[in-house]
Write a protein that holds these residues in place. Structure first.
Motif, PDB file in Angstrom:
ATOM      1  N   ALA A  91      33.359  87.588  17.183  1.00 18.19           N
ATOM      2  CA  ALA A  91      34.511  87.542  18.095  1.00 18.19           C
ATOM      3  C   ALA A  91      34.852  87.920  20.075  1.00 18.19           C
ATOM      4  CB  ALA A  91      36.652  88.504  17.694  1.00 18.19           C
ATOM      5  N   ALA A  92      34.622  88.793  20.099  1.00 19.62           N
ATOM      6  CA  ALA A  92      34.524  88.906  21.523  1.00 19.62           C
ATOM      7  C   ALA A  92      33.279  89.231  22.421  1.00 19.62           C
ATOM      8  CB  ALA A  92      33.763  90.822  21.762  1.00 19.62           C
ATOM      9  N   ALA A  93      32.170  88.121  21.582  1.00 19.55           N
ATOM     10  CA  ALA A  93      31.346  87.365  22.469  1.00 19.55           C
ATOM     11  C   ALA A  93      31.801  85.965  22.668  1.00 19.55           C
ATOM     12  CB  ALA A  93      29.824  87.531  21.258  1.00 19.55           C
ATOM     13  N   ALA A  94      32.233  85.359  21.492  1.00 20.06           N
ATOM     14  CA  ALA A  94      33.304  84.040  21.656  1.00 20.06           C
ATOM     15  C   ALA A  94      33.931  83.791  22.676  1.00 20.06           C
ATOM     16  CB  ALA A  94      33.631  83.218  20.583  1.00 20.06           C
ATOM     17  N   GLN A  95      35.022  85.035  23.156  1.00 16.09           N
ATOM     18  CA  GLN A  95      36.077  84.534  23.729  1.00 16.09           C
ATOM     19  C   GLN A  95      35.206  84.877  25.472  1.00 16.09           C
ATOM     20  OE1 GLN A  95      39.185  84.592  23.354  1.00 16.09           O
ATOM     21  NE2 GLN A  95      39.240  84.476  25.476  1.00 16.09           N
ATOM     22  N   VAL A  96      34.655  85.625  25.751  1.00 13.23           N
ATOM     23  CA  VAL A  96      33.669  85.540  27.158  1.00 13.23           C
ATOM     24  C   VAL A  96      32.845  84.944  27.632  1.00 13.23           C
ATOM     25  CG1 VAL A  96      32.507  87.923  28.170  1.00 13.23           C
ATOM     26  CG2 VAL A  96      34.426  88.817  26.664  1.00 13.23           C
ATOM     27  N   ARG A  97      32.024  84.025  26.528  1.00 14.18           N
ATOM     28  CA  ARG A  97      31.619  82.713  26.714  1.00 14.18           C
ATOM     29  C   ARG A  97      32.698  81.515  27.157  1.00 14.18           C
ATOM     30  NH1 ARG A  97      28.657  84.496  21.963  1.00 14.18           N
ATOM     31  NH2 ARG A  97      29.718  82.058  20.945  1.00 14.18           N
ATOM     32  N   ALA A  98      33.476  81.760  26.662  1.00  9.32           N
ATOM     33  CA  ALA A  98      34.956  80.805  26.262  1.00  9.32           C
ATOM     34  C   ALA A  98      35.338  80.989  27.875  1.00  9.32           C
ATOM     35  CB  ALA A  98      35.924  80.796  25.277  1.00  9.32           C
ATOM     36  N   ASP A  99      35.639  82.208  28.702  1.00  8.33           N
ATOM     37  CA  ASP A  99      36.721  82.374  29.497  1.00  8.33           C
ATOM     38  C   ASP A  99      35.665  84.247  29.993  1.00  8.33           C
ATOM     39  OD1 ASP A  99      38.274  83.095  31.910  1.00  8.33           O
ATOM     40  OD2 ASP A  99      40.006  83.239  29.789  1.00  8.33           O
ATOM     41  N   PRO A 100      34.795  84.172  30.436  1.00  7.93           N
ATOM     42  CA  PRO A 100      34.278  85.484  31.120  1.00  7.93           C
ATOM     43  C   PRO A 100      35.234  86.430  31.320  1.00  7.93           C
ATOM     44  CG  PRO A 100      32.974  84.077  31.611  1.00  7.93           C
ATOM     45  CD  PRO A 100      33.967  83.032  31.017  1.00  7.93           C
ATOM     46  N   ASP A 101      35.700  85.817  32.056  1.00  5.19           N
ATOM     47  CA  ASP A 101      37.422  86.948  33.211  1.00  5.19           C
ATOM     48  C   ASP A 101      38.599  86.938  32.694  1.00  5.19           C
ATOM     49  OD1 ASP A 101      35.625  86.808  35.401  1.00  5.19           O
ATOM     50  OD2 ASP A 101      36.304  84.975  35.784  1.00  5.19           O
ATOM     51  N   LEU A 102      38.397  86.748  31.128  1.00  6.78           N
ATOM     52  CA  LEU A 102      39.727  86.788  30.209  1.00  6.78           C
ATOM     53  C   LEU A 102      40.699  86.114  31.565  1.00  6.78           C
ATOM     54  CD1 LEU A 102      39.256  89.504  28.330  1.00  6.78           C
ATOM     55  CD2 LEU A 102      38.168  87.854  28.252  1.00  6.78           C
ATOM     56  N   HIS A 153      36.513  97.556  22.490  1.00  8.62           N
ATOM     57  CA  HIS A 153      34.968  98.345  22.834  1.00  8.62           C
ATOM     58  C   HIS A 153      34.374  97.349  23.001  1.00  8.62           C
ATOM     59  CE1 HIS A 153      31.947 101.004  23.329  1.00  8.62           C
ATOM     60  NE2 HIS A 153      31.263 100.832  22.058  1.00  8.62           N
ATOM     61  N   GLN A 154      34.455  96.112  22.339  1.00 10.52           N
ATOM     62  CA  GLN A 154      33.189  94.664  22.152  1.00 10.52           C
ATOM     63  C   GLN A 154      33.328  94.539  23.459  1.00 10.52           C
ATOM     64  OE1 GLN A 154      30.372  94.890  21.071  1.00 10.52           O
ATOM     65  NE2 GLN A 154      30.133  96.500  19.619  1.00 10.52           N
ATOM     66  N   LEU A 155      35.126  93.725  23.675  1.00  9.60           N
ATOM     67  CA  LEU A 155      35.401  92.845  24.203  1.00  9.60           C
ATOM     68  C   LEU A 155      34.719  93.634  25.853  1.00  9.60           C
ATOM     69  CD1 LEU A 155      38.593  91.855  24.005  1.00  9.60           C
ATOM     70  CD2 LEU A 155      36.710  90.212  24.960  1.00  9.60           C
ATOM     71  N   THR A 156      34.895  95.053  26.151  1.00  9.70           N
ATOM     72  CA  THR A 156      34.522  95.983  27.356  1.00  9.70           C
ATOM     73  C   THR A 156      33.087  95.503  27.714  1.00  9.70           C
ATOM     74  OG1 THR A 156      36.214  97.115  26.871  1.00  9.70           O
ATOM     75  CG2 THR A 156      34.315  98.043  28.091  1.00  9.70           C
ATOM     76  N   LEU A 157      32.395  95.625  26.035  1.00  8.34           N
ATOM     77  CA  LEU A 157      30.199  95.805  26.226  1.00  8.34           C
ATOM     78  C   LEU A 157      30.912  93.930  27.377  1.00  8.34           C
ATOM     79  CD1 LEU A 157      29.040  97.180  23.372  1.00  8.34           C
ATOM     80  CD2 LEU A 157      29.786  98.209  25.676  1.00  8.34           C
ATOM     81  N   ASP A 168      39.052 101.278  29.659  1.00  6.77           N
ATOM     82  CA  ASP A 168      38.678 101.826  31.511  1.00  6.77           C
ATOM     83  C   ASP A 168      37.991  99.978  32.316  1.00  6.77           C
ATOM     84  OD1 ASP A 168      41.267 103.277  31.218  1.00  6.77           O
ATOM     85  OD2 ASP A 168      39.621 105.015  31.523  1.00  6.77           O
ATOM     86  N   ALA A 169      36.384 100.450  31.882  1.00  7.99           N
ATOM     87  CA  ALA A 169      36.054  98.745  32.327  1.00  7.99           C
ATOM     88  C   ALA A 169      36.705  97.643  32.482  1.00  7.99           C
ATOM     89  CB  ALA A 169      34.363  99.477  31.608  1.00  7.99           C
ATOM     90  N   ALA A 170      36.497  97.608  31.422  1.00  5.77           N
ATOM     91  CA  ALA A 170      37.016  96.410  31.148  1.00  5.77           C
ATOM     92  C   ALA A 170      38.750  95.679  31.977  1.00  5.77           C
ATOM     93  CB  ALA A 170      37.357  95.744  29.659  1.00  5.77           C
TER      94      ALA A 170
END
Length: 697
Positions: free
Chosen positions: A659-670, A233-237, A688-690
């Protein structure tokens, strides 16, 4: 795009042995999906457990506890033909004897399960009846081989008609064999610090616990699975926020001339909290990044005025604002509040709901498209394809928890770099702010505007109903207006709760034409007509369901009666109570409850009587009932977590967010190779949004 490793989990349930078309129907009801899948069954959480480790002699068994006892079958006493008496089986061990009781089961079947002279293990609850130990309908009757396979701790699951617990357990056992070893997505430091098992092992240990602790939401297996859901959920947001930031923003700066006229037109002075929120929003609008802000406010704290001041700033820059509300009643209430103030300040407004049709709708759409409407208020109708703005700058979403992320994004896509303001009249505990709105900045309105009255709140048993009706009669005779809230629209065979239609008829027979009725099954026009008659004083007692929970503003109403108050959550009761006390006269809220009250309901009503602070009540509601009911999910529908329970797992939200914020900062599009594990998680949790963002990338 779903990873191949997940295919066994997303197969339909009838791919498991023993589940055919007939059983798919009860499984569909149980799991809430027309074609349930293996993963739906694995994520069907237990509601309790039975500890099978207690195996005493009969003489040592503690009455009214669950035990497993080894006995010898001594004799059968079947009922005489036509009798309603039970079948009695006499059993014993070295310490004493016991009667096993079965109702409405063929004697021959019981005698096959319990043959005379055989040793059997019985699982169930022993009670004392007429001085004799008794076990009624044992949970299990096992031979020596069967008891070897008996789990020490056995989970208990919610069921539906047509589905036996034994079949559900066997189906879960078969489903567990489908779970693949998946790559780990939880950061190593988080998992190591908590000693959590892998995803596969967590599912195994949750459904087949080795100890009572592992069987509960507090145990490691459930906590790990809850963290998976929170992380997804946090990754999606975080991904949604990153996408919006990547798209850039547009600075919207006004010169203050409309906002000044609007402030002068207000019949009250803005509170300090309102001024702080307006200043924060203006700063966000002026920035060249997109605003994403949550505005929380207690009942009557003045959120609509804050949104209107923001719309004034946008209009000063020649741009437009849309305010989307979850119901037609709330949308029209907002428009009625906004329109006269906006007109005084020179702001043009419109309303667009499902009721606007034909030429009236076309006129609204034309004015929006040509930019002649500064502020439009509406429902989901605002996100339909044919609604086009000349230059939408600000989207205001009221009661966001009743919408999804996708609906919010759809409204935002109606313009270029649209700023977003989300409002809620249900104060939300910090844990849930992070959970539901983790991608947003936050402002709070904790002050009430001057003149708001304290509300005298009392709890009364339903057996004093006649006194309450008489008291309401006296209030009506003095010129007061009153609400009477019922939890259902009409009686059903399965519920004895008071129904709005029945209560309306009863009260109408006493008070005549002064009684009105409004409920969710009425058409929008009928609801508005009923509310309009009450607001104008043509009816003075309004019987209603919780359709009037949020947004309804009739300052002359001073009495609120809530029937079966024990069935509502604290936040919802607080919202309902907030429909009175809006004028300059003393108000009262009567909470009618049915005996006997459970401990949770008793605590809830006591806290409500003590406090009118919505933020404190929200924290208490989370403690007492959990996140779904805090925001009305279990009563009116809200994003639900299948695995996470905020009352148990709320402490993990911040770690998931970090954890989600750190991952998306490093790699916004995963997009990095190592992020494939996160793709697996997002698909597994069906975010679904993510997933759509990943697909678009």
């Amino acid at each position: 795009m779903r990873p191949d490793a997940l295919s066994p989990l997303f197969a339909t349930l009838d791919s498991l042995s023993g589940i055919g078309p007939k059983l798919m129907k009860p499984y569909a009801r149980l799991l809430g999906r027309e074609m349930p899948r293996v993963i739906d069954l694995l994520f069907h959480m237990p509601s309790g457990f039975v500890d099978r480790r207690a195996r005493p002699l009969l003489a040592e068994a503690v009455p009214e506890t669950d035990v497993t006892v080894e006995v010898t079958v001594e004799a059968h006493q079947p009922p005489s033909p036509g009798s309603r008496a039970p079948h009695r089986t006499y059993v014993s061990d070295a310490s004493g004897d016991m009667v096993v009781v079965h109702f409405k089961i063929e004697p021959a079947r019981i005698e096959r399960m319990l043959p005379v002279g055989a040793k059997r293990w019985l699982c169930g609850r022993i009670s004392i009846y007429d001085g004799m130990r008794q076990m009624t309908h044992p949970d299990r009757i096992l031979d020596a081989a069967g008891v070897e396979r008996l789990p020490a701790v056995e989970q208990v699951y919610p069921l539906v008609e047509g589905l036996a617990s034994g079949h559900l357990r066997r189906a879960i056992e078969a489903a567990l064999q489908r779970v693949p070893d998946l790559p780990e997505w939880i950061p190593d430091d988080v998992r190591a610090a908590r000693g959590w098992p892998s995803f596969r092992e967590a599912l195994m240990r949750l459904h087949k616990p080795a100890s009572p602790h592992e069987a509960t939401p507090a145990g490691g297996p459930w906590r790990r699975l809850a963290f998976d859901e929170l992380l997804a959920h946090q990754l999606t947001l975080a991904m949604v926020r990153a996408q919006e930031e990547k798209a850039g923003g547009r600075s919207t700066m006004g010169d203050g001339h409309i906002a000044t006229r609007l402030a002068d037109a207000l019949p009250f002075t803005l509170t300090g909290a309102q001024e702080q929120a307006i200043a924060a929003i203006r700063a966000d609008l002026a920035a060249d990044t997109r605003m994403l802000r949550l505005l929380q406010g207690d009942v009557g704290s003045g959120k609509t005025v804050v949104a209107l001041m923001a719309a004034a700033t946008v209009a000063e820059a020649g741009r437009q604002t849309a305010l989307m509300a979850p119901t037609e009643i709330l949308a029209r209430q907002h428009h009625e509040t906004i329109a006269p103030l906006a007109a005084a300040a020179g702001l043009s407004t419109a309303i667009l709901t499902g009721r606007e049709k034909g030429r009236a709708r076309e006129a609204v759409l034309t004015e929006l498209a040509f930019g002649r409407t500064d502020l439009v208020v509406g429902t989901h109708a605002l996100i339909q394809d044919d609604v086009i703005f000349r230059d939408l700058a600000l989207a205001v979403v009221d009661e966001q928890h009743r919408f999804g992320v996708e609906q919010r994004l759809t409204l935002a896509r109606k313009g270029e770099a649209v700023d977003m303001l989300v409002m809620t009249a249900t104060p939300i505990p910090r844990t849930l702010v992070l959970t539901l709105f983790g991608d947003m900045d936050s402002s709070e309105l904790r002050e009430k505007p001057p003149g708001r009255q304290a509300i005298d709140t009392r709890a009364l048993p339903l057996d004093r109903l006649d006194e309450v009706v008489a008291g309401v009669g006296r209030a009506l005779a003095s010129g007061a207006r009153a609400y009477w809230i019922c939890p259902l629209v009409e009686e059903t065979d399965t519920s004895d709760l008071a129904a709005a239609t029945e209560r309306f008829e009863t009260l109408q027979s006493i008070f005549g034409a002064s009684v009105g009725l409004v409920h969710g099954r009425m058409s929008g026009a009928a609801k508005d007509e009923a509310m309009g008659r009450f607001a104008r004083g043509e009816t003075r007692l309004l019987v209603a369901t919780t359709v009037i929970e949020v947004g309804v503003n009739v300052p002359e109403a001073t009495v609120m009666v809530i029937e079966h108050a024990e069935r509502f959550g604290l936040a919802q009761l607080h919202q309902l109570r907030g429909r009175v006390g809006r004028g300059d006269k003393p108000s009262v809220c009567l909470l009618l409850y049915r005996h006997p009250l459970g401990e949770t309901a008793k605590s809830r009503l006591a806290i409500l009587r003590e406090s009118q602070d919505g933020f404190r009540l929200a924290e208490e509601d989370l403690r007492l009932r959990g996140e779904g009911d805090v925001l009305g999910t279990r009563q009116s529908g809200l994003p639900g977590f299948r695995l996470a329970r905020m009352e148990w797992h709320g402490g993990e939200v911040e770690a998931a967010r970090n954890a989600a914020a750190a991952q998306v900062r490093a790699d916004p599009d995963l997009a990095a190779p190592g992020a494939r594990t996160l793709h697996t998680l997002l698909h597994l949790q069906e975010r679904d949004a993510a997933v759509r963002l990943l697909s678009a990338g």
